[in-house]
Scaffold this motif. Structure first.
Motif, PDB file in Angstrom:
ATOM      1  N   GLU A   1       1.249  -1.211  -0.144  1.00  0.00           N
ATOM      2  CA  GLU A   1      -0.093  -0.480   0.079  1.00  0.00           C
ATOM      3  C   GLU A   1       1.104   1.137   0.165  1.00  0.00           C
ATOM      4  O   GLU A   1       0.085   2.489   0.009  1.00  0.00           O
ATOM      5  N   GLY A   2       1.868   0.846  -0.464  1.00  0.00           N
ATOM      6  CA  GLY A   2       3.300   2.658  -0.581  1.00  0.00           C
ATOM      7  C   GLY A   2       3.415   3.123   0.653  1.00  0.00           C
ATOM      8  O   GLY A   2       3.824   3.900   1.201  1.00  0.00           O
ATOM      9  N   TYR A   3       3.517   1.721   1.894  1.00  0.00           N
ATOM     10  CA  TYR A   3       3.910   2.632   3.326  1.00  0.00           C
ATOM     11  C   TYR A   3       5.653   1.705   3.753  1.00  0.00           C
ATOM     12  O   TYR A   3       4.859   0.702   3.872  1.00  0.00           O
ATOM     13  N   GLU A   4       6.274   1.834   3.935  1.00  0.00           N
ATOM     14  CA  GLU A   4       7.545   1.500   4.003  1.00  0.00           C
ATOM     15  C   GLU A   4       7.897   2.188   5.847  1.00  0.00           C
ATOM     16  O   GLU A   4       7.975   3.120   6.389  1.00  0.00           O
ATOM     17  N   PRO A   5       7.459   1.175   6.963  1.00  0.00           N
ATOM     18  CA  PRO A   5       7.599   1.082   8.126  1.00  0.00           C
ATOM     19  C   PRO A   5       9.248   1.031   8.599  1.00  0.00           C
ATOM     20  O   PRO A   5       9.578   1.915   9.853  1.00  0.00           O
ATOM     21  N   SER A   6      10.411   0.656   7.880  1.00  0.00           N
ATOM     22  CA  SER A   6      11.959   1.454   8.768  1.00  0.00           C
ATOM     23  C   SER A   6      11.951   2.809   9.066  1.00  0.00           C
ATOM     24  O   SER A   6      11.277   3.859   7.828  1.00  0.00           O
ATOM     25  N   GLY A   7      12.367   2.884   9.913  1.00  0.00           N
ATOM     26  CA  GLY A   7      12.372   3.676  10.777  1.00  0.00           C
ATOM     27  C   GLY A   7      11.651   4.717  11.017  1.00  0.00           C
ATOM     28  O   GLY A   7      11.858   5.340  12.044  1.00  0.00           O
ATOM     29  N   LYS A   8      10.549   3.648  11.338  1.00  0.00           N
ATOM     30  CA  LYS A   8       9.645   4.955  12.305  1.00  0.00           C
ATOM     31  C   LYS A   8       9.345   4.739  13.511  1.00  0.00           C
ATOM     32  O   LYS A   8       9.487   3.196  14.109  1.00  0.00           O
ATOM     33  N   SER A   9       8.578   5.281  13.832  1.00  0.00           N
ATOM     34  CA  SER A   9       8.090   4.625  15.701  1.00  0.00           C
ATOM     35  C   SER A   9       6.849   4.308  15.125  1.00  0.00           C
ATOM     36  O   SER A   9       5.509   4.984  14.870  1.00  0.00           O
ATOM     37  N   VAL A  10       6.129   2.858  16.370  1.00  0.00           N
ATOM     38  CA  VAL A  10       5.104   2.500  16.270  1.00  0.00           C
ATOM     39  C   VAL A  10       4.214   1.876  17.220  1.00  0.00           C
ATOM     40  O   VAL A  10       4.836   1.462  18.628  1.00  0.00           O
ATOM     41  N   LEU A  11       3.199   1.895  17.444  1.00  0.00           N
ATOM     42  CA  LEU A  11       2.492   1.724  19.018  1.00  0.00           C
ATOM     43  C   LEU A  11       2.089   0.558  18.139  1.00  0.00           C
ATOM     44  O   LEU A  11       1.328   0.768  16.918  1.00  0.00           O
ATOM     45  N   LEU A  12       2.081  -0.882  19.501  1.00  0.00           N
ATOM     46  CA  LEU A  12       1.131  -1.722  18.781  1.00  0.00           C
ATOM     47  C   LEU A  12       0.590  -2.090  19.500  1.00  0.00           C
ATOM     48  O   LEU A  12       1.265  -2.419  20.950  1.00  0.00           O
ATOM     49  N   VAL A  13      -0.723  -2.072  20.224  1.00  0.00           N
ATOM     50  CA  VAL A  13      -1.762  -2.823  20.874  1.00  0.00           C
ATOM     51  C   VAL A  13      -2.091  -4.046  20.687  1.00  0.00           C
ATOM     52  O   VAL A  13      -2.570  -4.712  19.896  1.00  0.00           O
ATOM     53  N   GLY A  14      -1.980  -4.931  21.521  1.00  0.00           N
ATOM     54  CA  GLY A  14      -1.795  -6.616  21.728  1.00  0.00           C
ATOM     55  C   GLY A  14      -0.969  -7.090  21.981  1.00  0.00           C
ATOM     56  O   GLY A  14       0.290  -6.411  21.631  1.00  0.00           O
TER      57      GLY A  14
ATOM     58  N   ALA B   1      11.689   1.991  13.850  1.00  0.00           N
ATOM     59  CA  ALA B   1      13.229   2.708  14.662  1.00  0.00           C
ATOM     60  C   ALA B   1      12.725   2.566  16.312  1.00  0.00           C
ATOM     61  O   ALA B   1      13.676   2.677  16.967  1.00  0.00           O
ATOM     62  N   ARG B   2      11.665   2.294  16.878  1.00  0.00           N
ATOM     63  CA  ARG B   2      10.937   2.046  17.910  1.00  0.00           C
ATOM     64  C   ARG B   2       9.603   1.523  17.682  1.00  0.00           C
ATOM     65  O   ARG B   2       8.772   1.866  17.148  1.00  0.00           O
ATOM     66  N   LEU B   3       9.055   0.887  19.003  1.00  0.00           N
ATOM     67  CA  LEU B   3       8.030   0.296  18.805  1.00  0.00           C
ATOM     68  C   LEU B   3       7.750  -0.348  20.316  1.00  0.00           C
ATOM     69  O   LEU B   3       8.378  -0.641  21.275  1.00  0.00           O
ATOM     70  N   THR B   4       6.186   0.480  20.121  1.00  0.00           N
ATOM     71  CA  THR B   4       6.088   0.161  21.487  1.00  0.00           C
ATOM     72  C   THR B   4       4.825  -0.767  21.894  1.00  0.00           C
ATOM     73  O   THR B   4       4.087  -0.588  20.908  1.00  0.00           O
TER      74      THR B   4
ATOM     75  N   ASP C   1       2.247  -7.533  32.074  1.00  0.00           N
ATOM     76  CA  ASP C   1       3.747  -8.336  31.653  1.00  0.00           C
ATOM     77  C   ASP C   1       4.023  -8.978  30.620  1.00  0.00           C
ATOM     78  O   ASP C   1       4.973  -9.643  30.232  1.00  0.00           O
ATOM     79  N   LYS C   2       3.105  -9.191  30.135  1.00  0.00           N
ATOM     80  CA  LYS C   2       3.139 -10.142  28.608  1.00  0.00           C
ATOM     81  C   LYS C   2       3.687  -9.204  27.576  1.00  0.00           C
ATOM     82  O   LYS C   2       4.557  -9.460  27.039  1.00  0.00           O
ATOM     83  N   ALA C   3       2.674  -7.947  27.828  1.00  0.00           N
ATOM     84  CA  ALA C   3       3.856  -6.761  26.028  1.00  0.00           C
ATOM     85  C   ALA C   3       5.191  -7.162  26.912  1.00  0.00           C
ATOM     86  O   ALA C   3       6.468  -6.662  26.281  1.00  0.00           O
ATOM     87  N   GLU C   4       5.231  -6.991  28.725  1.00  0.00           N
ATOM     88  CA  GLU C   4       6.855  -6.171  28.884  1.00  0.00           C
ATOM     89  C   GLU C   4       7.952  -7.734  28.376  1.00  0.00           C
ATOM     90  O   GLU C   4       9.453  -7.894  28.020  1.00  0.00           O
TER      91      GLU C   4
ATOM     92  N   GLY D   1      10.205  -1.574  24.298  1.00  0.00           N
ATOM     93  CA  GLY D   1       9.337  -1.660  24.939  1.00  0.00           C
ATOM     94  C   GLY D   1       7.852  -1.725  25.090  1.00  0.00           C
ATOM     95  O   GLY D   1       7.187  -1.412  24.570  1.00  0.00           O
ATOM     96  N   ALA D   2       8.115  -1.566  26.498  1.00  0.00           N
ATOM     97  CA  ALA D   2       6.200  -2.079  26.719  1.00  0.00           C
ATOM     98  C   ALA D   2       5.481  -0.549  27.563  1.00  0.00           C
ATOM     99  O   ALA D   2       6.714   0.147  27.464  1.00  0.00           O
ATOM    100  N   GLY D   3       4.279  -0.244  27.119  1.00  0.00           N
ATOM    101  CA  GLY D   3       4.064   1.016  26.962  1.00  0.00           C
ATOM    102  C   GLY D   3       2.169   1.280  27.266  1.00  0.00           C
ATOM    103  O   GLY D   3       1.618  -0.037  27.107  1.00  0.00           O
ATOM    104  N   PRO D   4       2.037   2.415  27.489  1.00  0.00           N
ATOM    105  CA  PRO D   4       0.730   2.596  26.788  1.00  0.00           C
ATOM    106  C   PRO D   4       0.249   2.713  26.165  1.00  0.00           C
ATOM    107  O   PRO D   4       0.910   2.825  24.817  1.00  0.00           O
ATOM    108  N   ALA D   5      -1.441   2.239  25.572  1.00  0.00           N
ATOM    109  CA  ALA D   5      -1.955   2.948  24.590  1.00  0.00           C
ATOM    110  C   ALA D   5      -2.690   3.780  24.116  1.00  0.00           C
ATOM    111  O   ALA D   5      -3.373   4.282  23.576  1.00  0.00           O
TER     112      ALA D   5
END
Lengths: 260, 260
Positions: free
Chosen positions: B119-132, B150-153, B160-163, B179-183
């Motif tokens: 879809e034309g989106y390159e994730p390399s270098g991006k900051s990402v929040l992943l829930v779940g 670059a960064r994945l939360t 605990d499971k996220a960490e 790292g683990a972090g808030p949604a």
């Protein structure tokens, strides 16, 4: 088009390479607009009980169609049997009820008789030799008796099994002359192979084709190959022949009705 | 056309009404001329082990594709795991080897990343929040780290499971800030729902859409409904959105390759 709402109907067989039911069954479902699909599963006799137990828990399972060599064993795995299946202790279709219980039925016989009629042959009043006393043959014997044949001889490698089947059927159809006897087709109106002989290269013929007389219709339950060595030999003797595939094309409507 | 030689690949899911993989998978098989078919099977967690054990014995089984909620449990039922599946202990596809043993793999993450790129989106270098932090999310986290974000939360209901997942991934991808972090999606380049929230009416949103800023791409793994409440809310906030279905359309080639 298979989607998340499609109901699943496996065909349990071993081996499964020879089966022809899925093509006919899926075409019937498509013609009726039913969101249901059949896929063959090659399940060994040793794996049958565990497979049926696991499939019982599949919420989108419509049922299972069952063929050689499972028709006898699977009947014992049902919660209830109906019609010919109840009498014979064999079944070729199982419906999964909404509560997960399994109802077994047997349509091979009705399908075979319907196939004869579809091809213009009325079995009522005829003398019939049936070779085999396994699951499929038992279904045929029951339906032929119900269709009013005059005489039915059941020939089987183990004569005791043929006599047991004949005895059970005599109790239900006292007006039909039913007995066990030799696999000699001479003089019968209709001679049927109700065994799997002819499915594998090198199989013996179910009966001696040299004993056929031209007036006999020779019929098969084996549907792969389309024309078995028995049918080839019978045609060479001047007999009319009836392919195994007719049992399925005529029966598939009954199977779909049972599950729909 | 399903015949006696067709290889079977069930999709194990619970529930199964929402799945979209069979349509895409079967179209890919047809386009390649492969005699293989996928049908969804609605199998409960309680029935999973028995179903996998029974299917292991089916000679014409190509493999099984596995989705919510079975991706974790099924990994323990394989004889071996490869690639991301081995590291994460989750898998979404199992191949039946000729000896009947089962090899598990995980392509959700690679499929998701391939879908972004498609879809034309390159994730390399991006900051990402992943829930779940369940099976699907773990696969995504692994593939996003491998793709060089670059960064994945990782935000999860049980932190605990996220960490634990973050810690495992840091060991493999030391160059990524994991790292683990808030949604809380504020300020991320990419915010992903990696849970099943949105599949059922009345589900809560995986994160507070009011905290979204317009520069964030909001992505889903839920593919039914096609546009989830999260995507609707994100679009209303001026965000670009990425549907769950792309994970499958991009992944199905990998799945078919693994089984073919």
């Amino acid at each position: 088009m298979i989607t998340g709402t499609t109901r699943f109907t496996p065909l349990l067989a071993h081996p499964s390479r020879h089966v022809r039911t899925p093509g006919v069954f899926n075409a019937e479902c498509a013609a009726r607009g039913l969101d249901m699909v059949m896929v063959p599963l090659d399940v060994t006799p040793a794996g049958l009980a565990a497979t049926v137990a696991a499939l019982r828990g599949v919420a989108n399972l419509a049922g299972m169609v069952v063929t050689i060599p499972h028709k006898g064993a699977v009947a014992a795995l049902c919660d209830r049997l109906t019609g010919a299946a109840e009498m014979l202790g064999v079944c070729n279709i199982i419906r999964r009820e909404p509560d997960g219980s399994l109802t077994g039925a047997m349509f091979d016989g009705e399908g075979f008789v319907a196939g004869l009629r579809q091809e213009g042959y009325e079995p009522s009043g005829k003398s019939v030799l049936l070779v085999g006393a396994g699951g499929a043959a038992a279904g045929l014997a029951h339906a032929l008796a119900a269709a009013g044949v005059a005489r039915l001889t059941i020939a089987n490698r183990s004569p005791d099994k043929a006599e047991a089947l004949a005895s059970d059927l005599r109790a239900v159809f006292p007006g039909v002359n039913i007995g066990a006897g030799p696999a000699d087709p001479a003089g019968y109106d209709l001679a049927i192979n109700g065994t799997s002989l002819g499915m594998h290269e090198g199989d013996a013929l179910p009966f001696d084709a040299a004993r056929l007389l031209p007036g006999t219709l020779v019929a098969e339950v084996v549907m792969q190959p389309d024309v078995t060595p028995l049918l080839t030999a019978a045609a060479a003797r001047g007999c009319r022949v009836h392919k195994g595939v007719h049992m399925i094309t005529a029966q598939v409507r009954l199977l779909v009705d049972f599950l729909a």
